[in-house]
Design an enzyme around this catalytic site. Structure first.
Site, PDB file in Angstrom:
ATOM      1  N   HIS A 109     -15.966 -39.779  28.368  1.00 41.63           N
ATOM      2  CA  HIS A 109     -14.769 -38.956  28.472  1.00 41.63           C
ATOM      3  C   HIS A 109     -13.817 -39.622  29.463  1.00 41.63           C
ATOM      4  O   HIS A 109     -14.252 -40.034  30.534  1.00 41.63           O
ATOM      5  CB  HIS A 109     -15.149 -37.548  28.942  1.00 41.63           C
ATOM      6  CG  HIS A 109     -13.983 -36.630  29.101  1.00 41.63           C
ATOM      7  ND1 HIS A 109     -13.340 -36.044  28.034  1.00 41.63           N
ATOM      8  CD2 HIS A 109     -13.317 -36.216  30.211  1.00 41.63           C
ATOM      9  CE1 HIS A 109     -12.336 -35.297  28.483  1.00 41.63           C
ATOM     10  NE2 HIS A 109     -12.308 -35.380  29.789  1.00 41.63           N
ATOM     11  N   LEU A 144     -18.492 -28.235  26.227  1.00 44.79           N
ATOM     12  CA  LEU A 144     -17.645 -29.409  25.970  1.00 44.79           C
ATOM     13  C   LEU A 144     -17.387 -30.191  27.258  1.00 44.79           C
ATOM     14  O   LEU A 144     -17.050 -29.615  28.293  1.00 44.79           O
ATOM     15  CB  LEU A 144     -16.298 -28.950  25.393  1.00 44.79           C
ATOM     16  CG  LEU A 144     -15.341 -30.073  24.967  1.00 44.79           C
ATOM     17  CD1 LEU A 144     -15.876 -30.828  23.756  1.00 44.79           C
ATOM     18  CD2 LEU A 144     -13.949 -29.517  24.686  1.00 44.79           C
ATOM     19  N   GLU A 174     -13.911 -48.112  30.701  1.00 44.23           N
ATOM     20  CA  GLU A 174     -14.824 -47.495  29.730  1.00 44.23           C
ATOM     21  C   GLU A 174     -15.699 -48.558  29.067  1.00 44.23           C
ATOM     22  O   GLU A 174     -16.912 -48.386  28.884  1.00 44.23           O
ATOM     23  CB  GLU A 174     -14.038 -46.751  28.654  1.00 44.23           C
ATOM     24  CG  GLU A 174     -13.298 -45.541  29.165  1.00 44.23           C
ATOM     25  CD  GLU A 174     -12.474 -44.879  28.073  1.00 44.23           C
ATOM     26  OE1 GLU A 174     -12.899 -44.880  26.909  1.00 44.23           O
ATOM     27  OE2 GLU A 174     -11.404 -44.356  28.399  1.00 44.23           O
TER      28      GLU A 174
HETATM   29  C1  GRF Z   1     -11.066 -43.318  24.673  1.00 43.10           C
HETATM   30  O1  GRF Z   1     -10.112 -42.982  25.651  1.00 43.10           O
HETATM   31  C2  GRF Z   1     -12.329 -42.540  24.952  1.00 43.10           C
HETATM   32  O2  GRF Z   1     -12.492 -42.242  26.324  1.00 43.10           O
HETATM   33  C3  GRF Z   1     -12.120 -41.274  24.192  1.00 43.10           C
HETATM   34  O3  GRF Z   1     -11.522 -41.703  22.988  1.00 43.10           O
HETATM   35  C4  GRF Z   1     -10.609 -42.787  23.303  1.00 43.10           C
HETATM   36  C5  GRF Z   1     -10.596 -43.823  22.216  1.00 43.10           C
HETATM   37  O4  GRF Z   1     -11.857 -44.431  22.205  1.00 43.10           O
HETATM   38  N1  GRF Z   1     -13.363 -40.591  23.993  1.00 43.10           N
HETATM   39  P1  GRF Z   1     -12.192 -45.647  21.157  1.00 43.10           P
HETATM   40  O5  GRF Z   1     -11.172 -46.755  21.385  1.00 43.10           O
HETATM   41  O6  GRF Z   1     -12.060 -45.083  19.746  1.00 43.10           O
HETATM   42  O7  GRF Z   1     -13.576 -46.063  21.530  1.00 43.10           O
END
Ligand code: GRF
Length: 197
Positions: A109, A144, A174
């Site tokens: 998240h 959630l 991330e």
């Molecule tokens: C990211 O910001 C993630 O934290 C959120 O969805 C966004 C897109 O993620 N859960 P991704 O590029 O599809 O992995």
């Protein structure tokens, strides 16, 4: 070797980072990438990486979340995963789905939970004047964006930041944090990973 299924809804950049990390002496390997959107561009990336993919369009189910999940679960169970990673997966899961995978389902998240569960996390951090932002990996529970903390990465909020510039800085973290957490978690160590700012 742990079997990992990854659920996505869009570009799947976190999925790509996870897949690329599961090599060599890593205790896990990807066995499925599934999406609620057949057009998710992450599915092509998974296919190009030689990983089995599945897509169940949630829209025909018209809000019947349980029916959609039943269809999705059929694909997931066929891959016999040990661990589920939600990675940019944008559907709220029913307690029934969570109960089925609780204790082996992770999510990332884009905020420093418990701050800013839900959407628009970066704008909310900017509006609050927070000096820091970041991302959190947690075990998924029926609540959630809650659940036991498995990792957190902090980034500074810089003068002039917009939600786009902040999101880009967090997304880079991330892609570092989620693989580090999965490697530790798949190895049986569920203690949290912390990356500072
Ligand atoms: C990211 O910001 C993630 O934290 C959120 O969805 C966004 C897109 O993620 N859960 P991704 O590029 O599809 O992995």
């Amino acid at each position: 070797m742990k079997r990992v299924a990854i659920l996505i809804s869009g570009g799947g950049s976190n999925m790509v980072a996870l897949v690329n990390s599961m090599t060599g002496d890593h205790p896990a390997r990807p066995v499925l990438v599934a999406s609620n959107d057949p057009r998710a561009s992450g599915l092509e990336k998974a296919c190009a990486a030689g990983i089995a993919t599945a897509a169940v369009d949630h829209r025909p189910f018209q809000g019947d979340r349980a029916a959609f999940e039943t269809a999705l679960i059929a694909h997931i169970e066929a891959a016999e995963p040990d661990i589920l990673c939600l990675a940019g997966f944008m559907r709220v899961l029913t307690p029934g789905f969570v109960a089925r995978f609780q204790g082996r389902m992770l999510n990332i998240h884009p905020s420093l939970l418990p701050k800013y569960p839900g959407l628009h996390t970066h704008q909310r951090a900017l509006d609050a004047g927070d000096p820091e932002a970041g991302c959190t990996v947690h075990e998924v529970t029926a609540v959630l964006d809650d659940g036991p903390l498995l990792g957190q990465a902090r980034v500074p909020v810089l003068a002039g930041d917009t939600s786009e510039t902040l999101a880009a800085r967090v997304l880079r973290e991330e892609h570092r944090l989620y693989p580090a957490v999965l490697r530790r978690y798949a190895g049986g160590d569920h203690s949290p990973v912390f990356f500072g700012s």
